[in-house]
Design a protein around this motif. Structure first.
Motif, PDB file in Angstrom:
ATOM      1  N   GLY A 120      17.226  25.746  54.800  1.00 32.53           N
ATOM      2  CA  GLY A 120      16.314  25.835  55.930  1.00 32.53           C
ATOM      3  C   GLY A 120      16.246  27.208  56.544  1.00 32.53           C
ATOM      4  N   GLY A 121      16.503  28.237  55.745  1.00 35.95           N
ATOM      5  CA  GLY A 121      16.567  29.582  56.284  1.00 35.95           C
ATOM      6  C   GLY A 121      15.219  30.245  56.436  1.00 35.95           C
ATOM      7  N   MET A 122      14.187  29.500  56.783  1.00 39.73           N
ATOM      8  CA  MET A 122      12.865  30.061  57.026  1.00 39.73           C
ATOM      9  C   MET A 122      12.277  29.380  58.252  1.00 39.73           C
ATOM     10  SD  MET A 122      11.425  30.337  53.106  1.00 39.73           S
ATOM     11  CE  MET A 122      10.139  31.528  53.458  1.00 39.73           C
ATOM     12  N   ALA A 123      11.360  30.068  58.915  1.00 35.15           N
ATOM     13  CA  ALA A 123      10.804  29.541  60.163  1.00 35.15           C
ATOM     14  C   ALA A 123      10.134  28.193  59.965  1.00 35.15           C
ATOM     15  CB  ALA A 123       9.809  30.544  60.739  1.00 35.15           C
ATOM     16  N   THR A 124       9.613  27.951  58.783  1.00 35.50           N
ATOM     17  CA  THR A 124       8.849  26.735  58.505  1.00 35.50           C
ATOM     18  C   THR A 124       9.676  25.641  57.845  1.00 35.50           C
ATOM     19  OG1 THR A 124       8.120  27.902  56.506  1.00 35.50           O
ATOM     20  CG2 THR A 124       6.616  27.883  58.387  1.00 35.50           C
ATOM     21  N   LEU A 125      10.992  25.812  57.803  1.00 39.33           N
ATOM     22  CA  LEU A 125      11.869  24.840  57.149  1.00 39.33           C
ATOM     23  C   LEU A 125      13.092  24.555  58.014  1.00 39.33           C
ATOM     24  CD1 LEU A 125      11.956  26.372  53.544  1.00 39.33           C
ATOM     25  CD2 LEU A 125      10.642  24.372  54.251  1.00 39.33           C
ATOM     26  N   LEU A 126      13.654  23.368  57.820  1.00 38.34           N
ATOM     27  CA  LEU A 126      14.975  23.022  58.332  1.00 38.34           C
ATOM     28  C   LEU A 126      15.848  22.622  57.151  1.00 38.34           C
ATOM     29  CD1 LEU A 126      14.228  20.877  61.538  1.00 38.34           C
ATOM     30  CD2 LEU A 126      15.176  23.198  61.447  1.00 38.34           C
TER      31      LEU A 126
END
Length: 930
Positions: free
Chosen positions: A360-366
């Motif tokens: 989840g290391g992106m703004a659009t992911l958990l």
């Protein structure tokens, strides 16, 4: 509120002379390596024959990994800090640096709120690094402003998979390269970007000659040359091409209507769109002959097993999500998914972009492929992390994050393991943002990267092979990365640095959360992360370090003690209906408009032996030999029209900036197109680097920038005065010493060379004065030289220095005639009969040929002589040794054999004396050479 610094963790499982199993740190193939160490030093690196990703094979970069391990000034060895902009950086203790980071974050969060901080990470981090950073950002700092450079390479692939198949999960595996009947390679020069997989494909076709390979690429690359059919599309027109291929398959009855009816939805709406794209219409858009489109459709639709392989050529586009979806449609329409040899297979660009998405290391992911826009998913993650809630405000993605910094919304930016002051498009805007930030924290392993110049606080990071953890490769395979040596100086693993700051930050803003970061080692981080995948599409909650150590790398989902090679074999997809989705996509032209002012279509891409911004590969001499300097390649017709001569300097302009570079002819380009390698930034060249030109326009879904298309102009640079020099010594140290010269000329490069030392090239439109020439000579250690021919009034200075009979340095200012001969001498060729005659033009000197095979140092000239003597590829391998190391040069050798008629090659040299193998010992100067 001082806290103790990080305790150094010994590498207990490494003994002297032992081989440590790990994973290569370059592309997403995920090759297993064995790192041979003794006395804390890396002796060599070789492929791991037991690793299922590569079976012992490595490319040139992997084989040279040992040469990139440094424990000196090429590394960031200590924390650094400046209290105010304009002040010099100074070394400080690591504990103090961690306190400064925590206090700065706490102050800004209290004053401006949690969304005033941003975290920009890297697909080169390990999964454990990602996990701790993500938890720090969302569960402690309270922001979703966390993104990575994977936004630049894989986010359109993620969006394409989720939009059509329901989850970010490549459904195929590497074994499918050997089982496919038709392979469609789109927007990928595999021969350069994923060489080990390309070797596997080459071997598969050699065993199964009936296999058909189709390559979709604007350029005739080594990959395209390998293909049975090359669809040389106009850049950015992939959607129109794929719609036309589907049109033909529908028209000729090559689709699987039963599969479509039972396992998909949305086909009828797309079919209406496809009707508008017959091959003749696509030909007008794409420039690909209609008959070739028909042939591609028949091979794909008629195959028992059809596999597609794709990467940045599709992803780096304002329609990247649509391009991915349009390609996946071909598989859904034919049922070519979920079975051996078939499926849409996105090749990951970085070693752990996949693991970062899992964490989840992106703004659009958990974590666990969850969605931060879902209240249920946020609650799940909050419970797993042991916190009350997670932030619900949308986070900023990569380019938007830098825009938010420029606009003053984000005050503190923490950058880890990436180099945005080179890699992001529209560099003028990116650097303006970095200059505007209140505080820039840079967590970095390598000294001299462009982004370090903007840092207020530097945290020294460990890098390969000093870190332990896990990575996930393109085929969803989780592998253990194991440290082979301890980090130098104060450097620490990235997750340890993030943990230490998190504990200090918690003490300041949320003391009850400090315990949430009390990990003893990376295995505890992985265990927490793995639990977060339970019940999800990627479920590997049963994996731990023990399983990976005992059973080796495993593919997710991992259940009941078994990994999963292929997904969707049952035709059930992770969508609400359980069906895969056809999407009504249409062709849209690229954002940057081609006009009379900017008439050329520029694409950028990788080279064979370099990677990203060259922070690591520039340290390996062998990797600098194949392509020594940045250049732009263009079709010969365009060069004639624009009055550009081969090798001459051209000024390239876009709507955002300009650069000056040499131009070279490439008849593998289409007229109206240009190509730039992506690797060189302002650490190596004048100006802001190649990304001064590129477009920041992004895909509306994936937010991935269109790095593959920029409208530019090109004209002669008109820089009459030029200089070239070379200086022996450590390349990294000399580059740092000579870097100021990059800011003083219209054109300048300072480049490491394979023989050791650095090259410098300069050009300007006016003669420099005698004082500047003298300063340049001093910079190269030529204030006193053994051979001197100076004419300062004419801007000429020719100097050579020799040490113990070997060339030590040279400078040619205003007269470059002797450059190739001197560089050949520096690389180990015979010394000239007379240096004086060479410098004054009375002797021509030895010709210089570029290196094709870097493993064995074989030049193009030697290969051409061999071809002239009737050698095929096998004979060239046996006589010259080229292609017998990693094999990455074999496609280029094959191209030379195919394209250069034997009769056109001069047979004036015996093959045995033209091997092109560069001696490791410089040639000595014979008596009377001056």
């Amino acid at each position: 509120m001082n806290m103790p610094s990080i305790a150094r963790i010994p590498i207990a499982d490494v003994s002297e002379g032992r081989a440590v199993a790990s994973v290569c740190c370059y592309c997403g193939t995920g090759c297993g390596v064995r790192v041979h160490v003794r006395d804390g030093a890396v002796l060599r690196v070789e492929g791991d024959p037991t690793h299922p990703a590569n079976h012992g094979k490595l490319c040139s970069k992997g084989l040279a990994l040992g040469d990139t391990v440094r424990r000196d000034g090429a590394r960031v060895l200590s924390a650094q800090w400046r209290e105010a902009r304009g002040q010099p950086m100074r070394d400080i203790g690591l504990g103090q640096a961690l306190d400064i980071a925590a206090e700065t974050l706490a102050r800004v969060i209290r004053s401006h709120g949690p969304d005033a901080v941003g975290f920009y990470l890297s697909g080169q981090l390990l999964t454990e690094d990602y996990a701790v950073f993500n938890k720090l950002a969302r569960a402690l700092a309270g922001t979703n402003n966390i993104d990575t450079n994977s936004r630049l390479c894989m986010s359109s692939a993620v969006s394409g998979y989720k939009r059509t198949l329901g989850a970010d999960a490549p459904p195929a595996c590497y074994e499918d390269l050997e089982l496919a009947d038709t392979v469609l390679i789109a927007g990928s020069n595999m021969a350069y970007a994923h060489p080990v997989l390309f070797r596997r494909l080459e071997a598969a076709r050699a065993r199964r000659p009936g296999m058909k390979v189709i390559a979709v690429d604007p350029r005739r690359t080594d990959t395209a040359a390998f293909a049975d059919l090359h669809l040389a599309i106009a850049p950015g027109t992939d959607v129109a091409l794929f719609l036309a291929i589907l049109h033909v398959m529908v028209r000729e009855g090559l689709i699987d209507t039963d599969y479509i009816q039972r396992h998909t939805e949305g086909f009828e709406a797309l079919r209406a769109r496809v009707d508008a794209y017959p091959p003749q219409a696509a030909q007008r858009i794409c420039g690909v002959p209609a008959q070739d489109i028909i042939q591609a459709a028949r091979w794909f639709g008629g195959a028992q097993a059809a596999l597609s392989l794709y990467t940045m050529g599709l992803n780096q586009s304002t329609s990247g999500t649509d391009k991915n979806a349009a390609l996946i449609h071909l598989h859904l329409a034919t049922g070519q998914i979920g079975k051996p040899g078939a499926g849409p297979f996105s090749l990951t660009g970085q070693p752990n972009a996949m693991g970062g998405r899992e964490a989840g290391g992106m703004a659009t992911l958990l974590p666990g492929h969850r969605d931060p826009g879902s209240a249920l998913d946020r609650a799940d993650v909050a419970a797993l992390w042991g916190v009350d809630k997670l932030p619900d405000a949308p986070g900023t993605t990569a380019l938007d994050m830098f825009d938010a910094v420029l606009e003053g919304h984000i005050k503190v930016l923490w950058i880890a393991a990436t180099n945005p002051a080179q890699s992001l498009p529209d560099q003028a805007r990116v650097r303006a943002a970095l200059a505007r930030a209140e505080c820039v924290i840079v967590q970095e392993a390598f000294a001299g990267t462009e982004t370090l110049a903007y840092a207020d606080l530097v945290l020294p990071a460990a890098t390969w092979p000093e870190k332990s953890g896990t990575v996930t490769n393109s085929e969803r395979r989780v592998s253990r990365v194991q440290a082979a040596i301890t980090p130098p100086g104060d450097a620490q693993p990235d997750w340890r640095l993030a943990q230490a700051v998190a504990q200090r930050l918690a003490a300041r803003i949320a003391p009850d959360k400090a315990a949430r970061f009390a990990y003893g080692d990376e295995s505890e981080v992985f265990a927490e992360h793995a639990r977060m995948t339970a019940g999800r599409d990627l479920d590997y909650s049963a994996l731990d370090y023990g399983v990976l150590g005992r059973d080796g790398p495993q593919q997710w989902p991992y259940r009941a003690g078994r990994g999963t090679a292929r997904l969707y074999a049952d035709g059930v997809f992770p969508t609400p209906s359980g069906r895969a989705r056809f999407c009504d996509v249409d062709y849209r032209p690229p954002a940057d408009e081609v006009t009379s002012e900017f008439p050329l279509r520029l694409t950028t891409g990788r080279l064979r032996d370099h990677w990203h911004t060259m922070a690591r590969t520039a340290l390996a001499g062998a990797l600098t030999q194949h392509v020594e300097e940045p250049w732009v390649s263009m079709h010969p017709d365009d060069m004639r029209r624009l009055k550009l001569e081969a090798g001459a300097l051209a000024r390239l302009r876009s709507r955002r900036g300009s650069v000056v570079l040499p131009v070279r002819e490439d008849d593998g380009m289409q007229p109206g197109q240009a190509f730039l390698p992506m690797h060189w930034g302002s650490a190596f060249m004048a100006g802001l680097g190649v990304n001064a030109l590129t477009s920041p326009a992004t895909d509306p879904v994936s937010r991935q920038p269109e790095l593959k298309f920029s409208a530019i102009s090109a004209e002669p640079a008109g820089l009459a005065w030029q200089a070239a020099g070379w200086l022996q010594g450590d390349g990294a140290a000399l580059r740092a010493r000579l870097a100021p010269w990059l800011r003083r000329f219209d054109y300048a490069v300072v480049l490491p060379v394979g023989a050791g030392g650095v090259r410098i090239r300069l050009a300007t439109d006016a003669l420099p004065g005698p004082a500047l020439l003298a300063e340049l000579a001093d910079a190269l250690g030529l204030g006193r030289a053994d051979v001197v021919f100076d004419d300062p009034a004419q801007g000429r200075m020719r100097r050579v220095a020799v040490e113990q009979g070997a060339l030590r340095a040279f400078l040619l200012a205003g007269d470059l005639r002797a450059q190739d001969a001197l560089l050949s001498w520096a690389a180990g060729a015979a010394a000239p009969a007379s240096v004086s005659a060479l410098l004054t033009g009375r002797e021509a000197g030895a010709a210089r040929s570029r290196t094709v095979c870097v493993c064995n140092g074989v030049s193009e000239a030697a290969i051409m002589v061999g071809i002239g003597r009737g050698c095929d590829v096998a004979a060239l391998k046996s006589t010259l040794g080229c292609g017998t190391g990693c094999g990455s040069c074999v496609p280029e050798i094959q191209s030379l054999v195919a394209r250069i008629p034997a009769a056109a090659v001069t047979n004036g040299h015996a093959l045995g004396t033209a091997t092109g193998v560069v001696s490791s010992q410089p040639s000595r100067v014979a008596g009377g050479v001056f």
